[in-house]
Design an enzyme around this catalytic site. Structure first.
Site, mmCIF file in Angstrom:
data_model
loop_
_atom_site.group_PDB
_atom_site.id
_atom_site.type_symbol
_atom_site.label_atom_id
_atom_site.label_comp_id
_atom_site.label_asym_id
_atom_site.label_seq_id
_atom_site.Cartn_x
_atom_site.Cartn_y
_atom_site.Cartn_z
ATOM 1 N N HIS A 1 3.851 -4.018 1.081
ATOM 2 C CA HIS A 1 4.154 -2.588 0.982
ATOM 3 C C HIS A 1 2.890 -1.851 0.570
ATOM 4 C CE1 HIS A 1 6.165 1.149 -0.153
ATOM 5 N NE2 HIS A 1 7.195 0.706 0.543
ATOM 6 N N ASP B 1 13.339 -3.916 3.386
ATOM 7 C CA ASP B 1 13.864 -4.376 4.684
ATOM 8 C C ASP B 1 14.183 -5.855 4.726
ATOM 9 O OD1 ASP B 1 11.610 -2.013 5.712
ATOM 10 O OD2 ASP B 1 13.721 -1.907 6.271
HETATM 11 C C1 SDX Z 1 9.007 0.440 4.790
HETATM 12 O O1 SDX Z 1 5.859 3.643 2.754
HETATM 13 C C2 SDX Z 1 7.080 3.405 2.448
HETATM 14 O O2 SDX Z 1 7.546 3.778 1.388
HETATM 15 C C3 SDX Z 1 7.891 2.674 3.507
HETATM 16 C C4 SDX Z 1 9.294 2.272 3.107
HETATM 17 C C5 SDX Z 1 10.200 3.478 2.920
HETATM 18 O O3 SDX Z 1 11.214 3.339 2.224
HETATM 19 O O4 SDX Z 1 9.941 4.526 3.565
HETATM 20 O O5 SDX Z 1 9.247 1.531 1.915
HETATM 21 C C6 SDX Z 1 9.952 1.420 4.197
HETATM 22 O O6 SDX Z 1 8.369 0.753 5.763
HETATM 23 C C7 SDX Z 1 8.829 -0.896 4.129
HETATM 24 C C8 SDX Z 1 7.737 -1.763 4.833
HETATM 25 C C9 SDX Z 1 8.382 -2.428 6.040
HETATM 26 N N1 SDX Z 1 7.378 -3.113 6.868
HETATM 27 C C10 SDX Z 1 7.283 -4.436 6.934
HETATM 28 O O7 SDX Z 1 7.974 -5.210 6.284
HETATM 29 C C11 SDX Z 1 6.269 -4.943 7.965
HETATM 30 C C12 SDX Z 1 5.419 -6.052 7.333
HETATM 31 N N2 SDX Z 1 4.556 -5.450 6.311
HETATM 32 C C13 SDX Z 1 3.205 -5.075 6.730
HETATM 33 O O8 SDX Z 1 3.112 -4.611 8.037
HETATM 34 C C14 SDX Z 1 2.475 -4.259 5.657
HETATM 35 O O9 SDX Z 1 2.679 -4.896 4.480
HETATM 36 C C15 SDX Z 1 2.806 -2.794 5.472
HETATM 37 C C16 SDX Z 1 2.725 -2.013 6.746
HETATM 38 C C17 SDX Z 1 4.172 -2.623 4.899
HETATM 39 C C18 SDX Z 1 1.797 -2.210 4.479
HETATM 40 O O10 SDX Z 1 0.593 -2.139 5.127
HETATM 41 P P1 SDX Z 1 -0.748 -1.739 4.331
HETATM 42 O O11 SDX Z 1 -0.468 -1.151 3.021
HETATM 43 O O12 SDX Z 1 -1.596 -0.979 5.299
HETATM 44 O O13 SDX Z 1 -1.347 -3.114 3.989
HETATM 45 P P2 SDX Z 1 -2.326 -3.889 4.948
HETATM 46 O O14 SDX Z 1 -1.697 -3.978 6.303
HETATM 47 O O15 SDX Z 1 -3.678 -3.290 4.835
HETATM 48 O O16 SDX Z 1 -2.310 -5.347 4.293
HETATM 49 C C19 SDX Z 1 -3.139 -5.611 3.179
HETATM 50 C C20 SDX Z 1 -3.459 -7.101 3.349
HETATM 51 C C21 SDX Z 1 -4.023 -7.391 4.737
HETATM 52 O O17 SDX Z 1 -4.855 -8.539 4.595
HETATM 53 P P3 SDX Z 1 -6.471 -8.242 4.493
HETATM 54 O O18 SDX Z 1 -6.873 -7.463 5.729
HETATM 55 O O19 SDX Z 1 -6.671 -7.473 3.190
HETATM 56 O O20 SDX Z 1 -7.082 -9.633 4.454
HETATM 57 O O21 SDX Z 1 -2.247 -7.856 3.240
HETATM 58 C C22 SDX Z 1 -1.976 -8.494 4.486
HETATM 59 C C23 SDX Z 1 -2.811 -7.809 5.541
HETATM 60 O O22 SDX Z 1 -3.156 -8.727 6.563
HETATM 61 N N3 SDX Z 1 -0.546 -8.289 4.749
HETATM 62 C C24 SDX Z 1 0.267 -9.194 5.271
HETATM 63 C C25 SDX Z 1 1.532 -8.576 5.301
HETATM 64 N N4 SDX Z 1 1.449 -7.339 4.817
HETATM 65 C C26 SDX Z 1 0.162 -7.152 4.484
HETATM 66 N N5 SDX Z 1 0.048 -10.443 5.716
HETATM 67 C C27 SDX Z 1 1.139 -11.097 6.201
HETATM 68 N N6 SDX Z 1 2.391 -10.582 6.255
HETATM 69 C C28 SDX Z 1 2.619 -9.331 5.810
HETATM 70 N N7 SDX Z 1 3.855 -8.817 5.863
#
Ligand code: SDX
Length: 441
Positions: free
Chosen positions: A319, A377
């Site tokens: 998140h 989720d």
């Molecule tokens: C919602 O914003 C909100 O409040 C949203 C929400 C709401 O109520 O409105 O809470 C609802 O959207 C919840 C999130 C649902 N999405 C998912 O579950 C999809 C999986 N999660 C990821 O796509 C990700 O964690 C996000 C999109 C939720 C957050 O993305 P960020 O903050 O841009 O984080 P990032 O992608 O930059 O990740 C940081 C690091 C990265 O590694 P590095 O590049 O630093 O080496 O963490 C890793 C990412 O690769 N990472 C993950 C991961 N999430 C982040 N690696 C594996 N699996 C994951 N799920």
């Protein structure tokens, strides 16, 4: 609606940050503004005029886009407050109508206020009969989010008497209409996909019961809603009702900042919510669990989630704000166990797989180091599936729950002085060059 002027929203600058341009030694004082709680903000509104530079923050990881009094999140502590009330207490003790009132008006309603609000919403749940014909333009197998996005955007074609955004009465009527009609449109979307007739809303049913009744009743026989499922749906709607300046809420605010009507703004929010990185994640979690299939495949998927060259992400984890357990995920997990217990589905392989995946992920140093915890989720899909809702309808339910939050933010922005949102950029394209006629290329 809150009529607070933006000047009253911001407390006076408590201190300043001094910016120094090393090449010239020039300094710039940037005021710091303190909120009720949470991080202070550095006011950079004069930065471009004084320095000729923009700030640069793709994805807005360090940017406060507005002032708000609606929802507060502490990502490190795993805290979520709607108008100051903890989500855990609201999920346990409140109901969706009361949470809608709280988000819109800022305080818990009295008995009379709640009854009037419930009645106002109830008598807006029907949609114009013409809207039934809109659905006929879609294929029966269209993704429900595509249908919901189209139909909600079309609502402004029917409600000209509530699109004057400068009129507080119009704003209130449009807000009530949107909250009320989202459930009806959600159910119509589901019925249309089945080829079953639409079921009208019932004024004697509460919001969650009405939604389930419109989804599962048929004209052929009486249908009574299982109270366990209604309670689960109520909690799911409460947990999804608002979440500060997330992508879809920011989309609603940006669309609203141009003066677009609220129906169009909410349709824009629905479109943004659809993405698998946002509200589409609940559907993606279920598809991921189905793909993993069994516990012994989990290590392979954890490995893929950590592989930079593999686009696979562990859906339902991570998140932007929560670097601790999403408090909603905890309530959702508890609800999941309750619902499955009460439905006699305790040993659902899907839930066991989800819990094993969570256990392994939370022990893995990659997830620990990056503070990737289950989010809202991760468990919601398991409950929705237990309720009998098909996977492709999950985000439609999320949108129905999120509507009071979207509309509360829209009202908060529109009822105070605001400006059109118009970010700038770091330009890295070609410098000025002259056109080359075809015979000279
Ligand atoms: C919602 O914003 C909100 O409040 C949203 C929400 C709401 O109520 O409105 O809470 C609802 O959207 C919840 C999130 C649902 N999405 C998912 O579950 C999809 C999986 N999660 C990821 O796509 C990700 O964690 C996000 C999109 C939720 C957050 O993305 P960020 O903050 O841009 O984080 P990032 O992608 O930059 O990740 C940081 C690091 C990265 O590694 P590095 O590049 O630093 O080496 O963490 C890793 C990412 O690769 N990472 C993950 C991961 N999430 C982040 N690696 C594996 N699996 C994951 N799920």
């Amino acid at each position: 609606m809150s009529t607070t002027k933006s000047a009253e929203l911001a407390t006076p600058a408590a201190e300043t940050f001094t910016l120094t341009e090393n090449s010239t030694g020039r300094t710039f004082e940037l005021p710091v503004i303190k909120g009720t709680t949470g991080p202070d903000v550095i006011d950079v509104r004069k930065l471009y005029a004084e320095t000729g530079c923009f700030t640069y923050d793709p994805g807005f990881t360090s940017t406060g886009s507005c002032e708000s009094r609606i929802t507060y999140i502490d990502g490190d502590a795993g805290i979520l407050l709607y108008r100051g009330y903890p989500i855990e207490e609201l999920a346990e003790q409140s109901d969706f109508m009361e949470v809608c009132y709280l988000l819109l008006y800022g305080n818990l309603p009295s008995v009379e206020e709640k009854e009037k609000f419930r009645r106002d919403i109830t008598y807006h749940t029907m949609v114009n009969e013409q809207i039934n014909y809109f659905f006929r333009g879609f294929r029966r197998d269209s993704h429900p989010m595509a249908v919901m996005c189209g139909v909600v955007g079309a609502l402004s074609a029917f409600y000209h008497d509530s699109t004057d955004i400068t009129d507080p009465h119009h704003r209130m009527v449009a807000s009530h209409r949107l909250i009320a009609k989202m459930a009806t449109i959600a159910a119509m979307t589901y019925k249309y996909s089945l080829g079953q007739p639409f079921i009208y809303p019932r004024n004697d049913l509460k919001f969650s019961e009405n939604l389930l009744h419109m989804m599962y009743a048929t004209p052929c026989e009486e249908y009574s809603v299982n109270p366990v499922l209604a309670r689960a749906m109520r909690r799911i709607l409460i947990l999804h009702a608002d979440h500060e300046q997330n992508a879809s809420t920011s989309t609603v605010r940006l669309a609203g900042s141009s003066g677009a009507n609220p129906f169009a703004c909410i349709a824009a929010g629905i479109a943004s919510l659809w993405g698998p990185a946002h509200g589409g994640a609940n559907e993606a979690v279920l598809n991921m669990l189905e793909e993993i299939g069994s516990k012994d495949h989990i290590p392979e998927y954890i490995k893929r989630a950590k592989d930079k060259d593999d686009p696979f992400r562990l859906m339902g984890f991570g998140h932007r704000v929560y670097k601790n357990y999403d408090p909603r995920a905890k309530v959702m997990q508890k609800t999941c166990h309750e619902v499955l217990d009460e439905l006699g589905m305790r040993d659902t392989p899907l839930l066991e797989l989800a819990m094993e995946l969570e256990r392994i992920a939370l022990e893995d140093e990659y997830f620990v180091e990056k503070k990737l915890y289950p989010n809202v989720d991760f468990y919601s899909g398991t409950i929705l599936k237990a309720i009998g809702i098909p996977v492709e309808m999950f985000t439609v339910i999320f949108a129905t729950g999120r509507t009071p939050g979207w509309i509360a933010h829209w009202n908060e922005m529109i009822s105070s002085p605001y400006r059109i949102g118009r970010p700038r950029q770091l330009y890295r394209g070609p410098s000025k060059r002259d056109y080359v006629p075809m015979d000279k290329r």
